[in-house]
Design a protein around this motif. Structure first.
Motif, short mmCIF file in Angstrom:
data_model
loop_
_atom_site.label_atom_id
_atom_site.label_comp_id
_atom_site.label_asym_id
_atom_site.label_seq_id
_atom_site.Cartn_x
_atom_site.Cartn_y
_atom_site.Cartn_z
N UNK A 198 10.72 -8.97 -4.58
CA UNK A 198 9.35 -8.97 -4.03
C UNK A 198 8.52 -10.11 -4.61
N UNK A 199 7.28 -10.24 -4.14
CA UNK A 199 6.42 -11.33 -4.60
C UNK A 199 6.67 -12.61 -3.81
N UNK A 200 7.25 -12.47 -2.60
CA UNK A 200 7.52 -13.63 -1.76
C UNK A 200 6.33 -13.87 -0.83
N UNK A 201 5.82 -15.12 -0.79
CA UNK A 201 4.75 -15.47 0.14
C UNK A 201 5.36 -15.70 1.51
N UNK A 202 4.95 -14.92 2.50
CA UNK A 202 5.47 -15.09 3.86
C UNK A 202 4.44 -15.75 4.75
N UNK A 232 12.71 -3.33 10.36
CA UNK A 232 11.31 -3.38 9.92
C UNK A 232 11.11 -2.44 8.73
N UNK A 233 10.37 -2.91 7.73
CA UNK A 233 10.08 -2.13 6.52
C UNK A 233 8.62 -1.64 6.57
N UNK A 234 8.30 -0.54 5.86
CA UNK A 234 6.91 -0.04 5.90
C UNK A 234 5.91 -1.06 5.34
N UNK A 236 5.55 -10.27 0.67
CA UNK A 236 6.71 -9.40 0.96
C UNK A 236 7.88 -9.67 0.04
N UNK A 237 9.08 -9.61 0.63
CA UNK A 237 10.30 -9.74 -0.19
C UNK A 237 11.33 -10.60 0.54
N UNK A 238 12.41 -10.95 -0.17
CA UNK A 238 13.57 -11.53 0.50
C UNK A 238 14.15 -10.42 1.40
N UNK A 239 14.70 -10.77 2.57
CA UNK A 239 15.19 -9.73 3.49
C UNK A 239 16.68 -9.44 3.31
N UNK A 240 17.31 -10.11 2.35
CA UNK A 240 18.70 -9.80 1.99
C UNK A 240 18.73 -9.55 0.48
N UNK A 300 13.98 1.03 -2.84
CA UNK A 300 12.75 1.71 -3.26
C UNK A 300 11.53 0.80 -3.32
N UNK A 301 11.70 -0.50 -3.03
CA UNK A 301 10.57 -1.43 -3.09
C UNK A 301 9.48 -1.02 -2.11
N UNK A 302 8.23 -1.33 -2.44
CA UNK A 302 7.12 -0.92 -1.58
C UNK A 302 6.48 -2.11 -0.87
N UNK A 303 6.98 -3.33 -1.19
CA UNK A 303 6.43 -4.53 -0.54
C UNK A 303 7.58 -5.33 0.05
N UNK A 304 8.37 -4.66 0.91
CA UNK A 304 9.57 -5.27 1.45
C UNK A 304 9.29 -5.98 2.79
N UNK A 305 10.22 -6.84 3.16
CA UNK A 305 10.16 -7.58 4.43
C UNK A 305 11.44 -7.30 5.21
N UNK A 306 11.43 -7.44 6.54
CA UNK A 306 10.32 -7.89 7.39
C UNK A 306 9.35 -6.74 7.70
#
Ligand SMILES: [Zn+2]
Length: 264
Positions: free
Chosen positions: A218-222, A250-252, A209-213, A63-69
């Motif tokens: 969230x709150x990850x600087x990419x 790919x995430x939104x 973004x976020x960790x991808x696993x 449900x996260x809204x700031x996901x990666x990649x």
């Protein structure tokens, strides 16, 4: 007398069953993989803490809204107000460790670091995905390298470098030998120069973004480099043969800001 005997046997098997089920449950919780699942610090969690972190993990991943990649589209990239990114990499001793369907290369000295504006993140570990996780203008690359960094608060900054097929890469030769060796699960290297994996053209993109696993925090600087580095077809095929496909879809983007950056 005989009836009592059967009752005792029945109760004993019931207890063993419950104990077996509980330890099965515990081991499945502990086996949850993550970008940051190896650490030199020993941390132990209570069952209640594990339950809460598992719930948060499912919540963030689904449900996260700031996901990666994410997909990077040139028309959405902002050219001003980007954070200042600096890389301070030194040669350092590392340890290579295989973990189920992945392997990672961990820093043993934590001397290399990057800074995002004034925040310092120490180099923690690197690993690869196949094919690439991020996309530029709808295009995947053959692979993607993730260099994971962590600050004192436990927040993460990840450098992503695309990999395309081309020249054989000298820097990863010893690491690739380790991957192929089925009898080896851990290996130390006295000195590895992380700069060998950084593209010559120091330009790219920054977003939050976020960790991808899991735990998909969230709150990850990419920091995503634009220019890819090269591995030979044989090197890419070898990784695919051992680990298969390891990319998260790919995430939104959800109107997140993506900045063009120069990396110093
Ligand atoms: Zn990764």
């Amino acid at each position: 007398m005989k009836l009592n005997y059967y009752i005792v046997i029945f109760l004993l098997s019931l207890c063993l069953g419950v104990v077996g089920y509980l330890s099965y449950q515990k081991s499945t919780i502990e086996q949850s993989p993550g970008e940051n699942d190896y650490t030199f610090k020993e941390v132990s969690y209570t069952d209640e803490e594990k339950k809460i972190s598992k719930e948060l993990e499912v919540h963030a991943c689904e449900k996260g809204t700031m996901q990666s990649p994410i997909q990077i589209e040139y028309k959405n990239v902002l050219l001003e107000d980007a954070p200042k990114i600096n890389i301070h990499y030194e040669k350092e001793p590392v340890v290579l460790i295989k973990q189920r369907n992945q392997f990672k290369v961990y820093s043993k000295s934590n001397t290399s670091f990057i800074s995002v504006d004034n925040e310092q993140y120490k180099f923690h570990s690197f690993h690869f995905h196949l094919p690439s996780e991020h996309q530029i203008e709808n295009q995947n690359y053959d692979m993607e390298l993730h260099l994971v960094h962590e600050n004192e608060k436990g927040d993460h900054a990840v450098i992503a470098v695309f990999i395309k097929s081309g020249e054989e890469n000298e820097a990863i030769k010893e690491i690739w030998k380790f991957i192929q060796d089925e009898n080896m699960n851990e290996k130390e290297m006295d000195s590895f120069n992380l700069l060998q994996l950084i593209p010559e053209v120091r330009e790219g993109y920054y977003y939050s973004g976020s960790l991808t696993t899991p735990p998909c925090k969230e709150g990850v600087d990419w920091i995503v480099f634009e220019e890819p580095i090269e591995f030979s077809i044989e090197q890419i095929t070898m990784f695919r043969d051992v680990f298969g496909h390891t990319n998260r879809p790919i995430q939104p983007t959800n109107d997140r800001k993506i900045f063009k950056i120069t990396i110093n």
